[in-house]
Design a protein around this motif. Structure first.
Motif, PDB file in Angstrom:
ATOM      1  N   ASP A   1       0.826  -1.202   0.000  1.00 40.95           N
ATOM      2  CA  ASP A   1       0.000   0.000   0.000  1.00 40.95           C
ATOM      3  C   ASP A   1       0.865   1.259   0.000  1.00 40.95           C
ATOM      4  OD1 ASP A   1      -2.434   1.228  -0.123  1.00 40.95           O
ATOM      5  OD2 ASP A   1      -2.852   1.110   2.018  1.00 40.95           O
ATOM      6  N   ARG A   2       0.393   2.268  -0.693  1.00 34.82           N
ATOM      7  CA  ARG A   2       1.067   3.563  -0.751  1.00 34.82           C
ATOM      8  C   ARG A   2       0.532   4.455   0.357  1.00 34.82           C
ATOM      9  NH1 ARG A   2      -0.851   8.332  -2.754  1.00 34.82           N
ATOM     10  NH2 ARG A   2      -2.601   7.243  -3.714  1.00 34.82           N
ATOM     11  N   PRO A   3       1.413   5.005   1.222  1.00 34.43           N
ATOM     12  CA  PRO A   3       0.916   5.977   2.201  1.00 34.43           C
ATOM     13  C   PRO A   3       0.394   7.213   1.479  1.00 34.43           C
ATOM     14  CG  PRO A   3       3.319   5.935   2.184  1.00 34.43           C
ATOM     15  CD  PRO A   3       2.863   4.800   1.317  1.00 34.43           C
ATOM     16  N   ARG A   4      -0.665   7.775   1.984  1.00 35.04           N
ATOM     17  CA  ARG A   4      -1.295   8.908   1.296  1.00 35.04           C
ATOM     18  C   ARG A   4      -0.368  10.123   1.252  1.00 35.04           C
ATOM     19  NH1 ARG A   4      -4.464   6.029  -1.631  1.00 35.04           N
ATOM     20  NH2 ARG A   4      -2.880   4.545  -0.971  1.00 35.04           N
ATOM     21  N   THR A   5       0.685  10.114   2.065  1.00 35.62           N
ATOM     22  CA  THR A   5       1.627  11.229   2.047  1.00 35.62           C
ATOM     23  C   THR A   5       2.575  11.175   0.854  1.00 35.62           C
ATOM     24  OG1 THR A   5       3.042   9.936   3.529  1.00 35.62           O
ATOM     25  CG2 THR A   5       1.588  11.574   4.555  1.00 35.62           C
ATOM     26  N   THR A   6       2.618  10.056   0.150  1.00 34.16           N
ATOM     27  CA  THR A   6       3.433   9.940  -1.065  1.00 34.16           C
ATOM     28  C   THR A   6       2.532  10.142  -2.273  1.00 34.16           C
ATOM     29  OG1 THR A   6       4.963   8.372  -0.022  1.00 34.16           O
ATOM     30  CG2 THR A   6       4.926   8.435  -2.433  1.00 34.16           C
ATOM     31  N   PRO A   7       2.700  11.213  -3.030  1.00 29.34           N
ATOM     32  CA  PRO A   7       1.831  11.466  -4.180  1.00 29.34           C
ATOM     33  C   PRO A   7       1.911  10.320  -5.195  1.00 29.34           C
ATOM     34  CG  PRO A   7       3.100  13.435  -3.639  1.00 29.34           C
ATOM     35  CD  PRO A   7       3.673  12.308  -2.828  1.00 29.34           C
ATOM     36  N   PRO A   8       0.796   9.912  -5.752  1.00 31.88           N
ATOM     37  CA  PRO A   8       0.817   8.802  -6.714  1.00 31.88           C
ATOM     38  C   PRO A   8       1.677   9.103  -7.938  1.00 31.88           C
ATOM     39  CG  PRO A   8      -1.311   9.921  -6.742  1.00 31.88           C
ATOM     40  CD  PRO A   8      -0.568  10.435  -5.557  1.00 31.88           C
ATOM     41  N   GLU A   9       1.753  10.379  -8.341  1.00 37.33           N
ATOM     42  CA  GLU A   9       2.557  10.738  -9.508  1.00 37.33           C
ATOM     43  C   GLU A   9       4.035  10.404  -9.285  1.00 37.33           C
ATOM     44  OE1 GLU A   9      -1.094  13.163  -9.191  1.00 37.33           O
ATOM     45  OE2 GLU A   9       0.611  12.849  -7.838  1.00 37.33           O
ATOM     46  N   GLU A  10       4.502  10.588  -8.060  1.00 34.58           N
ATOM     47  CA  GLU A  10       5.902  10.315  -7.770  1.00 34.58           C
ATOM     48  C   GLU A  10       6.187   8.818  -7.790  1.00 34.58           C
ATOM     49  OE1 GLU A  10       6.627  12.374  -4.113  1.00 34.58           O
ATOM     50  OE2 GLU A  10       6.885  14.296  -5.124  1.00 34.58           O
ATOM     51  N   LEU A  11       5.283   8.035  -7.226  1.00 35.39           N
ATOM     52  CA  LEU A  11       5.481   6.584  -7.227  1.00 35.39           C
ATOM     53  C   LEU A  11       5.405   6.027  -8.644  1.00 35.39           C
ATOM     54  CD1 LEU A  11       6.041   4.183  -5.435  1.00 35.39           C
ATOM     55  CD2 LEU A  11       3.575   3.878  -5.163  1.00 35.39           C
ATOM     56  N   ILE A  12       4.458   6.498  -9.434  1.00 39.57           N
ATOM     57  CA  ILE A  12       4.365   6.053 -10.825  1.00 39.57           C
ATOM     58  C   ILE A  12       5.638   6.423 -11.574  1.00 39.57           C
ATOM     59  CG2 ILE A  12       3.176   6.447 -13.024  1.00 39.57           C
ATOM     60  CD1 ILE A  12       1.651   4.584 -11.158  1.00 39.57           C
ATOM     61  N   GLY A  13       6.179   7.606 -11.289  1.00 34.64           N
ATOM     62  CA  GLY A  13       7.403   8.032 -11.957  1.00 34.64           C
ATOM     63  C   GLY A  13       8.569   7.106 -11.697  1.00 34.64           C
ATOM     64  N   VAL A  14       8.768   6.684 -10.451  1.00 40.75           N
ATOM     65  CA  VAL A  14       9.904   5.812 -10.172  1.00 40.75           C
ATOM     66  C   VAL A  14       9.657   4.392 -10.679  1.00 40.75           C
ATOM     67  CG1 VAL A  14      10.677   7.180  -8.211  1.00 40.75           C
ATOM     68  CG2 VAL A  14       9.158   5.247  -7.808  1.00 40.75           C
ATOM     69  N   VAL A  15       8.406   3.966 -10.695  1.00 38.21           N
ATOM     70  CA  VAL A  15       8.095   2.642 -11.250  1.00 38.21           C
ATOM     71  C   VAL A  15       8.455   2.591 -12.730  1.00 38.21           C
ATOM     72  CG1 VAL A  15       6.177   1.137 -11.909  1.00 38.21           C
ATOM     73  CG2 VAL A  15       6.333   1.999  -9.570  1.00 38.21           C
ATOM     74  N   ARG A  16       8.243   3.707 -13.420  1.00 37.58           N
ATOM     75  CA  ARG A  16       8.579   3.769 -14.842  1.00 37.58           C
ATOM     76  C   ARG A  16      10.077   3.969 -15.072  1.00 37.58           C
ATOM     77  NH1 ARG A  16       5.796   8.002 -18.103  1.00 37.58           N
ATOM     78  NH2 ARG A  16       6.187   6.606 -19.834  1.00 37.58           N
ATOM     79  N   GLY A  17      10.816   4.219 -13.983  1.00 38.76           N
ATOM     80  CA  GLY A  17      12.254   4.376 -14.110  1.00 38.76           C
ATOM     81  C   GLY A  17      12.705   5.782 -14.378  1.00 38.76           C
ATOM     82  N   ARG A  18      11.848   6.783 -14.047  1.00 39.85           N
ATOM     83  CA  ARG A  18      12.209   8.175 -14.274  1.00 39.85           C
ATOM     84  C   ARG A  18      12.360   8.895 -12.950  1.00 39.85           C
ATOM     85  NH1 ARG A  18       7.744  10.499 -18.277  1.00 39.85           N
ATOM     86  NH2 ARG A  18       6.805  10.718 -16.228  1.00 39.85           N
ATOM     87  N   GLY A  19      13.195   9.888 -12.917  1.00 40.49           N
ATOM     88  CA  GLY A  19      13.327  10.743 -11.742  1.00 40.49           C
ATOM     89  C   GLY A  19      14.297  10.201 -10.719  1.00 40.49           C
ATOM     90  N   GLY A  20      14.670  11.046  -9.779  1.00 41.68           N
ATOM     91  CA  GLY A  20      15.613  10.669  -8.740  1.00 41.68           C
ATOM     92  C   GLY A  20      14.913  10.070  -7.543  1.00 41.68           C
ATOM     93  N   ALA A  21      15.705   9.816  -6.507  1.00 37.21           N
ATOM     94  CA  ALA A  21      15.150   9.254  -5.291  1.00 37.21           C
ATOM     95  C   ALA A  21      14.220  10.251  -4.633  1.00 37.21           C
ATOM     96  CB  ALA A  21      16.278   8.860  -4.344  1.00 37.21           C
ATOM     97  N   ILE A  22      13.149   9.723  -4.066  1.00 39.46           N
ATOM     98  CA  ILE A  22      12.147  10.548  -3.396  1.00 39.46           C
ATOM     99  C   ILE A  22      12.196  10.213  -1.919  1.00 39.46           C
ATOM    100  CG2 ILE A  22       9.694  11.054  -3.185  1.00 39.46           C
ATOM    101  CD1 ILE A  22       9.486  10.094  -6.142  1.00 39.46           C
ATOM    102  N   THR A  23      12.336  11.210  -1.095  1.00 40.76           N
ATOM    103  CA  THR A  23      12.474  10.986   0.328  1.00 40.76           C
ATOM    104  C   THR A  23      11.369  11.706   1.073  1.00 40.76           C
ATOM    105  OG1 THR A  23      14.863  10.838   0.076  1.00 40.76           O
ATOM    106  CG2 THR A  23      14.037  11.162   2.301  1.00 40.76           C
ATOM    107  N   GLY A  24      10.504  10.893   1.736  1.00 46.79           N
ATOM    108  CA  GLY A  24       9.446  11.486   2.551  1.00 46.79           C
ATOM    109  C   GLY A  24       9.886  11.637   3.992  1.00 46.79           C
ATOM    110  N   GLY A  25      11.135  11.338   4.286  1.00 44.58           N
ATOM    111  CA  GLY A  25      11.695  11.470   5.620  1.00 44.58           C
ATOM    112  C   GLY A  25      13.185  11.677   5.455  1.00 44.58           C
ATOM    113  N   THR A  26      13.966  11.147   6.383  1.00 42.32           N
ATOM    114  CA  THR A  26      15.405  11.295   6.310  1.00 42.32           C
ATOM    115  C   THR A  26      16.045   9.943   6.103  1.00 42.32           C
ATOM    116  OG1 THR A  26      15.294  13.178   7.797  1.00 42.32           O
ATOM    117  CG2 THR A  26      17.438  12.158   7.515  1.00 42.32           C
ATOM    118  N   ALA A  27      16.909   9.821   5.127  1.00 39.99           N
ATOM    119  CA  ALA A  27      17.615   8.559   4.858  1.00 39.99           C
ATOM    120  C   ALA A  27      19.059   8.875   4.597  1.00 39.99           C
ATOM    121  CB  ALA A  27      16.996   7.832   3.664  1.00 39.99           C
ATOM    122  N   ARG A  28      19.907   7.899   4.837  1.00 41.58           N
ATOM    123  CA  ARG A  28      21.316   8.058   4.511  1.00 41.58           C
ATOM    124  C   ARG A  28      21.927   6.687   4.222  1.00 41.58           C
ATOM    125  NH1 ARG A  28      24.636   6.979   9.039  1.00 41.58           N
ATOM    126  NH2 ARG A  28      23.530   6.818  11.014  1.00 41.58           N
TER     127      ARG A  28
END
Length: 290
Positions: free
Chosen positions: A263-290
């Motif tokens: 399931d996709r959290p509602r805080t992640t826009p569907p457009e961004e998830l679809i974009g990475v599934v298609r292999g476009r765009g950079g990493a999307i961070t809804g929090g802090t990662a390293r």
């Protein structure tokens, strides 16, 4: 690329409301969207009927409700007869979807686990002995009953055979369609909300809250130093990995899953998830990662 989403039960020419945003985002991005009948997918012999509205050919990705591994395999075969190939094969789906498929490769970063084949008491007690004394968390190959924590998930002492079996019996009662068998996982004390990460071709592309606790995120940045190379090494096309902070400050993997049925959290826009599934765009961070 075709996006496959479940149709609405009452309005079969429309996407199920839960996945309508993903369908709309995919169309906006120029993807073809096709509807499948989830009820037919979960009915023995119903896979061909389930995909009867799928047109076109080529590669596809599913975004929908959870399927058992054998249902997904029938789904893939039915699509293949129509000239459509799922990006995630049936074997890859099983590996990501069922704990025994991924555990050995990720054992260093996840709680110690043992499992049974089937739901009988003899096999369960053998697994308890294998895990050893102490508390544990019970689930099956694909799912826990965490919302029934004290009656069907938490085993205070696996060495107490009758008490442990009482929890397992209640789990089996609630999980009428139990997948595979019992899984016992060593209890570890966690101190943060979960973080859900999305991986495409072995690369972490999205980091955000878990749907159950969104929008809450840990105050400490997620550290993928230990787990990242192991997940990449699975060589799976699209998975999610859920992490939580243990009381000693170590990040632990609590679940790996196939991304198509996560399931996709509602805080992640569907457009961004679809974009990475298609292999476009950079990493999307809804929090802090390293």
């Amino acid at each position: 690329m075709i996006l496959l989403v479940p149709s609405d039960v009452l309005r079969p020419r429309r996407a199920d409301d839960h996945f309508a945003a993903e369908a709309a985002a995919a169309r906006e991005a120029g993807m073809e969207v096709a509807l499948v009948d989830h009820d037919a997918l979960t009915t023995p012999g119903g896979a061909d009927r389930a995909v009867s509205r799928v047109r076109g050919s080529g590669e596809a990705i599913y975004c929908g409700w959870m399927l058992r591994s054998e249902q997904y395999a029938a789904f893939a075969e039915a699509l293949g007869r129509r000239g459509v190939t799922l990006r995630t094969s049936a074997e890859q789906y099983r590996q990501a979807h069922e704990l025994p498929g991924w555990y050995s490769r990720l054992a260093a970063v996840t709680p110690e686990s043992v499992w049974t084949v089937g739901g009988d008491r003899a096999g369960f007690e053998k697994a308890c002995r294998e895990l050893g004394a102490g508390p544990a968390v019970l689930r099956d190959y694909t799912k826990s009953m965490k919302h029934y924590w004290h009656e069907a998930a938490f085993v205070p002492e696996v060495a107490d055979a009758d008490s442990a079996w009482s929890v397992a019996s209640r789990f089996r009662e609630l999980r009428e369609d139990m997948a595979g068998g019992f899984v016992l996982r060593r209890f570890e004390r966690f101190v943060s909300p979960e973080v859900r990460t999305w991986w495409v071709d072995g690369v972490c592309r999205v980091t955000g809250p878990h749907p159950d606790t969104a929008p809450e995120m840990p105050g400490t940045g997620l550290d993928l130093t230990a787990a990242g190379p192991l997940i990449t090494g699975l060589r799976l096309p699209f998975v999610t990995a859920d992490f939580v902070l243990r009381e000693d400050g170590v990040w632990r993997l609590v679940e790996l899953g196939d991304g198509q049925v996560s399931d996709r959290p509602r805080t992640t826009p569907p457009e961004e998830l679809i974009g990475v599934v298609r292999g476009r765009g950079g990493a999307i961070t809804g929090g802090t990662a390293r």
